[in-house]
Write a protein that holds these residues in place. Structure first.
Motif: not given
Length: 626
Positions: A130-137, A139-151, A155-160
């Motif tokens: 998903w990190q690679g796919v989101l980057e094309l739009s 967006l980004s996916l943080s993979l720290g302690r908690y997962l979160k779609v950022e951007g 754009t997030i709504r259009g992506f979904v």
């Protein structure tokens, strides 16, 4: 029913007539034995579902699906409803993205694994994908302690939305949406349905059923995201939302006890435009496109009139403006709405698409609009009729050769011209007349006809196509597929090569490698940004091959290249393993039909059509997640 069996069922429905197991095996990338096994599984599945239709096997002929009257629509519906089940990994990916964007957090890989009933390692692999796919739009996916779609929120709504629309609507409703609407109680869902009904009354026309559910999905996403604290503070369009949307804003705030910003209503208005792209004649009559959409339609019409010497009919301009407005709104919202006719437009009707694109791709306002590829294909679909009206595409002079009664001769001539506007029967001859004309030096055949059509093979060197006395649609398709024969009996041949092309793992890496190779070989001379725009807008992914055909400025000489794509260490480039490119110099524009027909023949002979490929347009350009 697995993905390969689903693809076989779809191929059987499309074929209609008998084809051998070997032909289906080559189409699906499996053995004859596997096809025969899948036929048994299909017949068993159809019987379980209560169908009387079945796949028939006839020795010497092959396979054909026998569809009982009134069951064809049910078969197509069954296939659509099973799409998500046929691709369980994509269903899982959709569920993961909905969990990350539309369910309360915090999210972790462990929690996501329990929700998806998967192991943690599999979820972690999905998240890296998903990190690679989101980057094309963007967006980004943080993979720290908690997962979160950022951007950006829009754009997030259009992506979904784009992700959900990549599947047939029945499959999404049954398999994926319950996890989204589950966060809303039945009373809230009924309220949103009333809002959609009121919007239709305000606009003065009804949405199609597909548009209603699309817009209903966005309303669910909007309400869910606002409740999670992700509200829009600003929107690109500063226009007042209008009386109805101001009224709806207050209703949403009262019902859900939340603040709904003016920016939210601006995006909601644009999403309404995005989701109403299925239009009836009454809807088109009632709707007034925006000033920008009309101006862009006028610019396109002016360019076409200059290129082909005839104005675009007035009755085409309003549908064109409506499509442009919807396309502009989707681009602004980041919403990719798949076009089920995109392959038919860009591949099956490649000559017409190339001819129109040679004009449209030079309209500055359209290039600046940067429409998504499916929306660009919708414009081409509307304008094909214009090409027919102005006679821009070559009409082939056919000599019909008969050795039969006058009834079949007249029937054949009528059917050929009725089933294809590209063919004109200029004369009906007997076999003896053709043989005598061909034997004379300086035969007049080449002056009178582009090629001959006969019901039996002809013993002459002049280009000819043999069809059946039925003169069916399949016979006409066979004639069209033989169109490289033209202009006084001469066959147009284009130099082509098959090569290996090292590429990067991303679409940008592929595009850069294609551009560099074509420039080095002297086929094109254009900036890389321009070439990438053409690829994003005009290309189509057929099976596992990226196909691009372009005729216009920037092409130095006509040529065809078919590349096998390889990443480092010989790995394949994601879903696409090959790329096929036809570039046509402007001076050769008159030869587009034979050039594109010859190109498609090479694609079908040499490109990668292996494996059962799904119809999920959102995922098709990305690496396979498993």
């Amino acid at each position: 029913m697995n993905s390969r069996q689903g693809a076989l069922l779809r191929a059987l429905l499309n074929a209609g007539d008998y084809k051998t197991a070997g032909e289906y095996g080559r189409e699906l990338g499996c053995s004859d034995r596997t096809v025969r096994s899948d036929v048994k599984a299909l017949n068993a599945a159809l019987a379980r579902e209560g169908f009387h239709s079945h796949v028939d096997r006839q020795r010497g002929a092959g396979l054909r699906i026998v569809v009982v009257p009134d069951e064809e629509n049910r078969l197509v519906r069954l296939l659509g409803e099973a799409e998500a089940e046929m691709h369980p990994r994509y269903e899982r990916l959709c569920q993961e993205m909905l969990a990350l964007t539309c369910h309360p957090g915090p999210h972790t890989a462990d929690l996501l694994a329990r929700r998806m009933f998967r192991n943690k390692q599999q979820i972690q692999a999905d998240l890296h994908w998903w990190q690679g796919v989101l980057e094309l739009s963007g967006l980004s996916l943080s993979l720290g302690r908690y997962l979160k779609v950022e951007g950006p929120e829009w754009t997030i709504r259009g992506f979904v939305m784009s992700m959900l629309f990549s599947f047939p609507a029945p499959a999404v409703r049954r398999r994926i949406l319950p996890s989204l609407v589950g966060s809303l109680d039945p009373y809230d869902r009924q309220f949103l349905e009333r809002c959609i009904a009121e919007m239709q009354r305000d606009l003065g026309f009804e949405f199609s059923s597909n548009a209603q559910w699309q817009f209903g999905v966005y309303l669910c996403i909007m309400v869910t995201r606002i409740r999670l604290g992700h509200s829009l503070a600003a929107w690109r369009d500063a226009r007042e939302p209008g009386p109805f949307f101001a009224y709806l804003q207050k209703r949403l705030e009262r019902h859900f006890s939340m603040t709904v910003s003016d920016a939210e209503m601006g995006l909601l208005r644009d999403m309404a435009n995005c989701c109403t792209w299925q239009w009836s004649l009454a809807a088109m009559e009632a709707y007034e496109p925006t000033e920008r959409a009309r101006a862009l339609a006028d610019a396109i019409a002016s360019a076409l009139a200059d290129a082909f010497g005839a104005p675009v009919p007035d009755d085409m301009r309003k549908p064109l403006a409506i499509l442009l407005e919807s396309g502009l709104a989707r681009r602004g919202c980041g919403l990719v709405a798949p076009n089920p006719n995109e392959e038919a437009v860009k591949y099956e009707a490649m000559d017409g698409a190339c001819l129109l694109s040679s004009v449209l791709a030079e309209v500055p306002a359209l290039v600046e609009a940067d429409l998504f590829s499916p929306d660009y294909a919708r414009l081409l679909l509307v304008l094909f009729d214009y090409l027919e009206q102005v006679g821009a595409l070559r009409c082939y002079r056919v000599g019909l050769v008969v050795n039969c009664g006058i009834d079949l001769a007249l029937w054949g001539a009528h059917r050929i011209e009725k089933l294809s506007s590209r063919l004109q029967v200029t004369d009906v001859l007997t076999e003896n007349e053709v043989a005598a004309a061909a034997a004379r030096p300086g035969s007049a055949l080449a002056e009178r006809f582009d090629f001959l059509v006969s019901f039996e093979p002809l013993d002459v060197k002049f280009p000819s196509v043999t069809i059946s006395p039925a003169v069916s649609r399949a016979d006409i398709d066979h004639i069209i597929a033989s169109v490289p024969l033209w202009r006084r009996g001469r066959e147009v041949r284009t130099a082509w090569e098959q090569e290996v092309l090292p590429v990067g793992p991303s679409p940008e890496g592929l595009f850069a490698a294609l551009h560099g190779r074509l420039v080095d070989e002297g086929l094109v001379d254009m900036p890389r940004e321009r070439f990438e725009w053409l690829l994003w807008t005009l290309s189509i992914v057929k099976d596992r091959t990226l196909v691009l055909a372009w005729c216009g400025p920037g092409v130095r000489r006509t040529g065809i290249r078919i590349f096998r794509l390889e990443e480092g260490d010989g790995a394949e480039c994601g879903r696409c393993t090959m790329a096929a490119v036809l570039v046509v110099a402007p001076a050769d524009r008159g030869d587009l039909t034979p050039l594109t027909q010859g190109f498609k023949r090479l694609v079908e002979d040499y490109a990668d059509t292996s494996g059962a490929v799904n119809d999920d347009g959102f995922f098709v350009c990305f690496p396979d997640p498993e």
